[in-house]
Scaffold this motif. Sequence first.
Motif, PDB file in Angstrom:
ATOM      1  N   GLY A   1     -14.455   2.223 -96.657  1.00 30.37           N
ATOM      2  CA  GLY A   1     -14.059   2.272 -98.051  1.00 30.37           C
ATOM      3  C   GLY A   1     -14.987   3.096 -98.912  1.00 30.37           C
ATOM      4  O   GLY A   1     -16.014   3.593 -98.456  1.00 30.37           O
ATOM      5  N   VAL A   2     -14.575   3.231-100.167  1.00 33.13           N
ATOM      6  CA  VAL A   2     -15.292   3.995-101.168  1.00 33.13           C
ATOM      7  C   VAL A   2     -15.350   3.179-102.449  1.00 33.13           C
ATOM      8  O   VAL A   2     -14.367   2.537-102.826  1.00 33.13           O
ATOM      9  CB  VAL A   2     -14.572   5.341-101.449  1.00 33.13           C
ATOM     10  N   VAL A   3     -16.500   3.197-103.104  1.00 32.14           N
ATOM     11  CA  VAL A   3     -16.653   2.623-104.446  1.00 32.14           C
ATOM     12  C   VAL A   3     -17.069   3.759-105.376  1.00 32.14           C
ATOM     13  O   VAL A   3     -17.911   4.585-105.018  1.00 32.14           O
ATOM     14  CB  VAL A   3     -17.709   1.492-104.477  1.00 32.14           C
ATOM     15  N   ILE A   4     -16.458   3.789-106.544  1.00 38.01           N
ATOM     16  CA  ILE A   4     -16.766   4.805-107.551  1.00 38.01           C
ATOM     17  C   ILE A   4     -17.243   4.079-108.800  1.00 38.01           C
ATOM     18  O   ILE A   4     -16.563   3.167-109.288  1.00 38.01           O
ATOM     19  CB  ILE A   4     -15.536   5.663-107.889  1.00 38.01           C
ATOM     20  N   VAL A   5     -18.405   4.480-109.300  1.00 41.69           N
ATOM     21  CA  VAL A   5     -19.006   3.823-110.456  1.00 41.69           C
ATOM     22  C   VAL A   5     -19.184   4.834-111.581  1.00 41.69           C
ATOM     23  O   VAL A   5     -19.786   5.894-111.382  1.00 41.69           O
ATOM     24  CB  VAL A   5     -20.387   3.229-110.088  1.00 41.69           C
ATOM     25  N   SER A   6     -18.663   4.497-112.751  1.00 40.88           N
ATOM     26  CA  SER A   6     -18.894   5.321-113.940  1.00 40.88           C
ATOM     27  C   SER A   6     -19.121   4.399-115.130  1.00 40.88           C
ATOM     28  O   SER A   6     -18.946   3.183-115.027  1.00 40.88           O
ATOM     29  CB  SER A   6     -17.706   6.252-114.202  1.00 40.88           C
ATOM     30  N   ASP A   7     -19.499   4.981-116.243  1.00 38.61           N
ATOM     31  CA  ASP A   7     -19.737   4.184-117.442  1.00 38.61           C
ATOM     32  C   ASP A   7     -18.482   3.458-117.917  1.00 38.61           C
ATOM     33  O   ASP A   7     -18.573   2.381-118.505  1.00 38.61           O
ATOM     34  CB  ASP A   7     -20.252   5.066-118.588  1.00 38.61           C
ATOM     35  N   ASN A   8     -17.318   4.039-117.677  1.00 38.07           N
ATOM     36  CA  ASN A   8     -16.080   3.468-118.198  1.00 38.07           C
ATOM     37  C   ASN A   8     -15.259   2.687-117.188  1.00 38.07           C
ATOM     38  O   ASN A   8     -14.415   1.885-117.577  1.00 38.07           O
ATOM     39  CB  ASN A   8     -15.205   4.581-118.788  1.00 38.07           C
ATOM     40  N   LEU A   9     -15.474   2.945-115.889  1.00 38.69           N
ATOM     41  CA  LEU A   9     -14.611   2.352-114.877  1.00 38.69           C
ATOM     42  C   LEU A   9     -15.340   2.269-113.546  1.00 38.69           C
ATOM     43  O   LEU A   9     -16.132   3.147-113.209  1.00 38.69           O
ATOM     44  CB  LEU A   9     -13.346   3.219-114.727  1.00 38.69           C
ATOM     45  N   VAL A  10     -15.054   1.206-112.800  1.00 39.54           N
ATOM     46  CA  VAL A  10     -15.539   1.049-111.431  1.00 39.54           C
ATOM     47  C   VAL A  10     -14.312   0.848-110.555  1.00 39.54           C
ATOM     48  O   VAL A  10     -13.395   0.113-110.926  1.00 39.54           O
ATOM     49  CB  VAL A  10     -16.485  -0.165-111.295  1.00 39.54           C
TER      50      VAL A  10
END
Length: 169
Positions: free
Chosen positions: A149-158
């Motif tokens: 899997g992949v996790v994407i982290v940003s200031d507005n959305l994970v």
Amino acid sequence: MNQLRANIKPMEPTLCHSLHYLRREVMAARDTGRIIIEFNDGVHIINMHEARQLADAMIALVNMPLLGPHWYPVDRTRAAGILMAILHWDLETFSPRVPERKAAELTGKIFGHFPDDATFLTSVRPHADMSLSPHKWASGSELEELDAGVVIVSDNLVGLVWVEDRPYR
């Protein structure tokens, strides 16, 4: 982790609605296996330790084992390649489950919700050759499910996208 939660920016209702339909589209595209796709409010992170904590928090939401230091940071291109591969291939049989074009389209839709400077983490080892059978790069064994899997982290959305395929018995 509590300090991370203090930095949460609540998700806008229109984004929530859009992600709900994207989630349904991704889950409907694959005919076998288990797809997990979750989104949550974004958090500003300042280091890789916080990113891994957030990735573990996302995977804990779906009652899966935490990966801790086994979350590997990757760039956007590598993360997109991994996501396309886990949507396209059955990780157990290495047979296609979603046409490549559709897997690329879904990957683009997911990544379109994240800025270029987002943090990307994966369970796939950094130097794994994605052209080889998933038995070489997905976690698990021949007796249990293979998953990645992949996790994407940003200031507005994970976001979390995870695929599990089990051996046929």
